[in-house]
Design a protein around this motif. Structure first.
Motif, PDB file in Angstrom:
ATOM      1  N   GLY A 181       0.845  -1.177   0.000  1.00  9.19           N
ATOM      2  CA  GLY A 181       0.000   0.000   0.000  1.00  9.19           C
ATOM      3  C   GLY A 181       0.887   1.235   0.000  1.00  9.19           C
ATOM      4  N   GLY A 182       0.733   2.089   0.992  1.00 10.56           N
ATOM      5  CA  GLY A 182       1.552   3.302   1.055  1.00 10.56           C
ATOM      6  C   GLY A 182       2.843   3.111   1.827  1.00 10.56           C
ATOM      7  N   LEU A 183       2.956   1.956   2.508  1.00  9.86           N
ATOM      8  CA  LEU A 183       4.114   1.746   3.373  1.00  9.86           C
ATOM      9  C   LEU A 183       5.270   1.139   2.584  1.00  9.86           C
ATOM     10  CD1 LEU A 183       5.134   1.512   6.461  1.00  9.86           C
ATOM     11  CD2 LEU A 183       4.538  -0.893   6.141  1.00  9.86           C
ATOM     12  N   VAL A 184       6.412   1.833   2.581  1.00  5.84           N
ATOM     13  CA  VAL A 184       7.588   1.289   1.910  1.00  5.84           C
ATOM     14  C   VAL A 184       8.346   0.431   2.919  1.00  5.84           C
ATOM     15  CG1 VAL A 184       9.682   1.817   0.626  1.00  5.84           C
ATOM     16  CG2 VAL A 184       7.688   3.300   0.422  1.00  5.84           C
ATOM     17  N   ALA A 185       8.279  -0.890   2.744  1.00  2.33           N
ATOM     18  CA  ALA A 185       8.900  -1.801   3.712  1.00  2.33           C
ATOM     19  C   ALA A 185      10.375  -1.989   3.418  1.00  2.33           C
ATOM     20  CB  ALA A 185       8.184  -3.149   3.696  1.00  2.33           C
ATOM     21  N   VAL A 186      10.714  -2.051   2.130  1.00  3.38           N
ATOM     22  CA  VAL A 186      12.109  -2.208   1.719  1.00  3.38           C
ATOM     23  C   VAL A 186      12.376  -1.138   0.660  1.00  3.38           C
ATOM     24  CG1 VAL A 186      13.813  -3.727   0.668  1.00  3.38           C
ATOM     25  CG2 VAL A 186      12.082  -4.689   2.184  1.00  3.38           C
ATOM     26  N   ALA A 187      13.336  -0.251   0.957  1.00  2.58           N
ATOM     27  CA  ALA A 187      13.564   0.903   0.075  1.00  2.58           C
ATOM     28  C   ALA A 187      14.976   0.873  -0.496  1.00  2.58           C
ATOM     29  CB  ALA A 187      13.325   2.198   0.843  1.00  2.58           C
ATOM     30  N   GLY A 188      15.159   0.054  -1.526  1.00  9.21           N
ATOM     31  CA  GLY A 188      16.450   0.043  -2.212  1.00  9.21           C
ATOM     32  C   GLY A 188      17.562  -0.616  -1.431  1.00  9.21           C
ATOM     33  N   VAL A 189      17.355  -1.855  -1.026  1.00 10.36           N
ATOM     34  CA  VAL A 189      18.375  -2.598  -0.282  1.00 10.36           C
ATOM     35  C   VAL A 189      19.289  -3.339  -1.245  1.00 10.36           C
ATOM     36  CG1 VAL A 189      18.725  -4.611   1.199  1.00 10.36           C
ATOM     37  CG2 VAL A 189      17.061  -2.858   1.849  1.00 10.36           C
ATOM     38  N   SER A 190      20.599  -3.149  -1.093  1.00 10.38           N
ATOM     39  CA  SER A 190      21.582  -3.875  -1.910  1.00 10.38           C
ATOM     40  C   SER A 190      22.660  -4.437  -1.000  1.00 10.38           C
ATOM     41  CB  SER A 190      22.263  -2.950  -2.918  1.00 10.38           C
ATOM     42  OG  SER A 190      21.315  -2.311  -3.733  1.00 10.38           O
ATOM     43  N   PHE A 191      22.938  -5.706  -1.103  1.00 11.21           N
ATOM     44  CA  PHE A 191      24.145  -6.247  -0.468  1.00 11.21           C
ATOM     45  C   PHE A 191      24.466  -7.612  -1.056  1.00 11.21           C
ATOM     46  CE2 PHE A 191      20.733  -7.582   2.457  1.00 11.21           C
ATOM     47  CZ  PHE A 191      21.030  -8.906   2.689  1.00 11.21           C
ATOM     48  N   ASP A 192      25.708  -8.046  -0.849  1.00  9.05           N
ATOM     49  CA  ASP A 192      26.154  -9.339  -1.356  1.00  9.05           C
ATOM     50  C   ASP A 192      26.491 -10.250  -0.185  1.00  9.05           C
ATOM     51  OD1 ASP A 192      26.010  -8.414  -3.953  1.00  9.05           O
ATOM     52  OD2 ASP A 192      28.087  -7.685  -3.940  1.00  9.05           O
ATOM     53  N   VAL A 193      26.303 -11.550  -0.410  1.00  8.59           N
ATOM     54  CA  VAL A 193      26.690 -12.534   0.600  1.00  8.59           C
ATOM     55  C   VAL A 193      27.754 -13.439  -0.003  1.00  8.59           C
ATOM     56  CG1 VAL A 193      25.918 -14.422   2.064  1.00  8.59           C
ATOM     57  CG2 VAL A 193      24.401 -12.480   1.656  1.00  8.59           C
ATOM     58  N   GLU A 194      28.882 -13.532   0.701  1.00  7.98           N
ATOM     59  CA  GLU A 194      29.967 -14.414   0.250  1.00  7.98           C
ATOM     60  C   GLU A 194      29.673 -15.836   0.675  1.00  7.98           C
ATOM     61  OE1 GLU A 194      33.098 -13.827  -1.187  1.00  7.98           O
ATOM     62  OE2 GLU A 194      32.701 -11.696  -1.559  1.00  7.98           O
ATOM     63  N   ARG A 195      30.057 -16.766  -0.164  1.00 11.77           N
ATOM     64  CA  ARG A 195      29.871 -18.174   0.165  1.00 11.77           C
ATOM     65  C   ARG A 195      30.633 -18.510   1.449  1.00 11.77           C
ATOM     66  NH1 ARG A 195      31.078 -23.097  -3.976  1.00 11.77           N
ATOM     67  NH2 ARG A 195      31.216 -24.653  -2.349  1.00 11.77           N
ATOM     68  N   GLY A 196      30.007 -19.253   2.326  1.00  8.09           N
ATOM     69  CA  GLY A 196      30.641 -19.672   3.574  1.00  8.09           C
ATOM     70  C   GLY A 196      30.407 -18.730   4.734  1.00  8.09           C
ATOM     71  N   ASP A 197      29.835 -17.556   4.472  1.00  5.64           N
ATOM     72  CA  ASP A 197      29.590 -16.604   5.548  1.00  5.64           C
ATOM     73  C   ASP A 197      28.389 -17.008   6.403  1.00  5.64           C
ATOM     74  OD1 ASP A 197      31.483 -14.663   5.632  1.00  5.64           O
ATOM     75  OD2 ASP A 197      30.516 -13.335   4.172  1.00  5.64           O
ATOM     76  N   VAL A 198      28.335 -16.453   7.606  1.00  6.34           N
ATOM     77  CA  VAL A 198      27.098 -16.457   8.383  1.00  6.34           C
ATOM     78  C   VAL A 198      26.725 -14.996   8.558  1.00  6.34           C
ATOM     79  CG1 VAL A 198      25.985 -17.069  10.549  1.00  6.34           C
ATOM     80  CG2 VAL A 198      27.719 -18.580   9.585  1.00  6.34           C
ATOM     81  N   VAL A 199      25.717 -14.576   7.813  1.00  8.27           N
ATOM     82  CA  VAL A 199      25.346 -13.164   7.791  1.00  8.27           C
ATOM     83  C   VAL A 199      24.153 -12.939   8.704  1.00  8.27           C
ATOM     84  CG1 VAL A 199      24.567 -11.256   6.345  1.00  8.27           C
ATOM     85  CG2 VAL A 199      26.169 -12.931   5.429  1.00  8.27           C
ATOM     86  N   GLY A 200      24.260 -11.957   9.562  1.00  9.25           N
ATOM     87  CA  GLY A 200      23.138 -11.593  10.411  1.00  9.25           C
ATOM     88  C   GLY A 200      22.460 -10.351   9.862  1.00  9.25           C
TER      89      GLY A 200
END
Lengths: 330, 253
Positions: free
Chosen positions: B14-33
């Motif tokens: 609706g009018g609520l922007v929940a995610v506004a242009g999120v960019s990131f990469d995850v490297e193999r083997g990582d544990v990302v929080g």
């Protein structure tokens, strides 16, 4: 506490299995013991309801889709057989695969657009489908269905030169097909496929999230149920020799729906019991005339209050682990 | 090597922007929080990655495939499995059957071979049972394989969800609040379990509110607030980042 869910003792199980085999054998020898034609006809009608309900059970009981239009698929099968037999003079059993196929194709056409609908909405649409089919048949669609009079003069089925005509012959055909259906559906239920339907019934979001193609499984459950209803349509058409739109009314769909819910959706034995109670028992109380429907209605209300899961709800499936796991984890 | 890549993801309700242009990469083997205050858009990001929601804009690439238009079951098959924030086990089914649901996408038997119980279908079932029991042993629930999933204690249900996700044979797992509702002992054991999953060459991304847990488990943190990334880096950096302290931990007077 958890250990108490161990399998029932094997001795008791053997007894139960033995009793079931004896019961089935006694049932199939009923015509030999001079059961009258009237009661054989009642049992045949119960058998037809039972197979239809077993096929509906895949859609409603296993996949949990509220489908109240099963008579539509039954009608497509029966009319396919009637048309191929009366117009092209195909033998009854030759029309059977085509009756199943026609019902299956019809199911793909009508179910694809509605498969994602939630329970109550799906229910309304399927009621619409069965009404559309009935009205189309009355309107003599394609000039093939004979309008409200239906199609008359359908031939008897012939199996290896033997003409199936008398009630005891149909008894063997119908209940033989019922037994075959139960075996195949049992295998289907106890497979990757049957499990997938149960996941969808339990939580379709989680099922999709675990890698189950929920749309495809829902649609294919519809198709299997429809194909089987089409097969039953073939048997029904050749048994009655005359079919008309009145035989495939909304009420027939409701009765099948009740059989599955009342008996125990998802459990074959429950569905079989339901078929006897819903389409057989009223015959026992013919003497009560109109009161029998009142009694029947009251019984349904009580059932839904005191045992909403049905008379015989499905049990959790027992798995046998392959060795050496079975020894390690009893 | 980058296994998961999010590029300017946008999602609004609706009018609520929940995610506004999120960019990131995850490297193999990582544990990302993935951390951030309540309502920051963390679960929405997870739902976009797993295909439960479709983004309004942006792309998601996973292991060489573009997945932002994929359906959840297709994404699972590519090797991306998930657990749910509110436990979504098949509560009425057995522990074993729950794990078998994960292995479903690695099986091939269809309607006909099931209806007729063909030999290859039975062989496949035996393999599936063995695989499912392996995952139950891995998370320590093999002894209760017959029990109903809904009757298990809360912490066991969380572990069962992980076993079910592992049975899909993933390369990447997203865990939505895996320690939610767990006591200290269970949380401690979960840390060990996540370490063992990582050793199986499975990359992990998780949402968690327990900051102590996140700092110990994760090799990298992404902090979001109001649908946008405010900080990204190793836990020690994030702990010192003034923006994170202000947004997430509150300002000290």
């Amino acid at each position: 506490m958890i250990a108490s869910i161990s399998p029932a003792s094997s001795k008791w199980k053997n007894w139960l299995l033995g009793a079931q085999i004896v019961g089935a054998a006694a049932f199939f020898s009923l015509p030999q013991f001079g059961l009258g034609a009237y009661w054989l006809d009642v049992l045949n009608a119960v058998g037809i309801s039972a197979i239809l309900a077993l096929s509906l059970n895949i859609i409603l009981g296993h996949a949990g889709m509220f489908h109240m239009g099963h008579a539509a698929f039954f009608a497509v099968g029966a009319y396919t057989t009637a048309i191929l037999n009366t117009r092209l003079e195909w033998p009854i059993f030759a029309t059977m695969p085509f009756a199943g196929m026609a019902a299956g194709i019809f199911a793909v056409a009508v179910a694809s657009p509605i498969i994602h609908l939630r329970g109550d909405y799906l229910l309304m649409v399927t009621i619409g489908i069965v009404e559309i089919v009935r009205i189309a048949l009355i309107n003599n669609v394609f000039g093939l269905t004979g309008g409200s009079n239906g199609i008359i003069g359908i031939a008897r089925p012939v199996l290896f030169g033997f003409r199936i005509a008398r009630p005891q012959h149909f008894f063997c055909l119908i209940w033989g097909f019922a037994a075959l259906s139960m075996l195949l559906f049992y295998w289907l239920e106890h497979s990757r496929y049957g499990r997938a339907l149960k996941y969808i019934k339990e939580d379709s979001v989680a099922a999709e999230g675990m890698g189950v193609n929920t749309d495809r499984y829902k649609l294919s459950a519809f198709v299997i149920g429809a194909v089987w209803a089409g097969f039953v349509g073939t048997i029904y058409a050749s048994k009655m020799r005359t079919i008309s739109p009145g035989s495939f009314s909304f009420w027939e769909s409701v009765v099948l729906f009740m059989i599955v819910i009342l008996g125990g959706s998802g459990n074959q034995k429950g569905v079989l019991l339901g078929a006897f109670l819903v389409s057989g028992l009223p015959e026992l109380f013919r003497g009560l005339q109109n009161y029998r429907m009142l009694v029947f209605g009251a019984a349904l209300v009580l059932m839904m209050i005191f045992r909403p899961q049905g008379l015989l709800p499905p049990k959790t499936r027992n798995y046998t682990l392959p060795e050496p796991l079975a020894g390690k984890f009893p | 090597m980058i296994i998961l890549s999010l590029k300017t993801l946008v999602k609004s309700f609706g009018g609520l922007v929940a995610v506004a242009g999120v960019s990131f990469d995850v490297e193999r083997g990582d544990v990302v929080g993935l951390i951030g205050p309540n309502g920051a858009g963390k679960t929405t990001v997870f739902n976009l990655i797993t295909g439960a929601l479709r983004p309004d804009g942006g792309d998601i690439f996973f292991d060489g495939h573009r997945i932002d238009r994929g359906k959840p079951h297709q994404i699972v098959k590519l090797g991306l499995a998930r657990t749910f924030q509110t436990i979504r086990l098949f509560a009425g089914m057995s522990v074993l059957e729950n794990v078998l649901s994960g292995y479903h996408c690695r099986m091939g038997s269809g309607i006909v071979s099931s209806l007729l119980r063909l030999p290859h279908q039975r062989r496949e079932e035996r393999v599936a049972l063995t695989r499912a029991m392996e995952e139950l042993e891995f998370v320590g629930l093999a002894d209760v394989w017959r029990a109903k999933a809904g009757g298990l204690p809360y912490g066991d249900q969380r572990r069962l969800e992980i076993a079910r996700a592992l049975a899909t044979e993933p390369k990447f797992m997203v865990l939505d609040e895996p320690a939610g509702g767990m006591n200290d002992q269970e949380t401690y054991e979960l840390r060990g379990l996540i370490g063992r999953i990582r050793k199986r060459d499975i990359t992990i991304m998780l949402i968690e509110h327990d900051i102590g847990f996140v700092m110990k488990v994760c090799s990298k943190l992404v902090v979001i607030e109001n649908g946008a990334i405010i900080a990204e880096g190793v836990p020690e950096e994030i702990q010192r980042d003034p923006k994170v302290i202000e947004a997430y931990l509150g300002v000290d007077d």
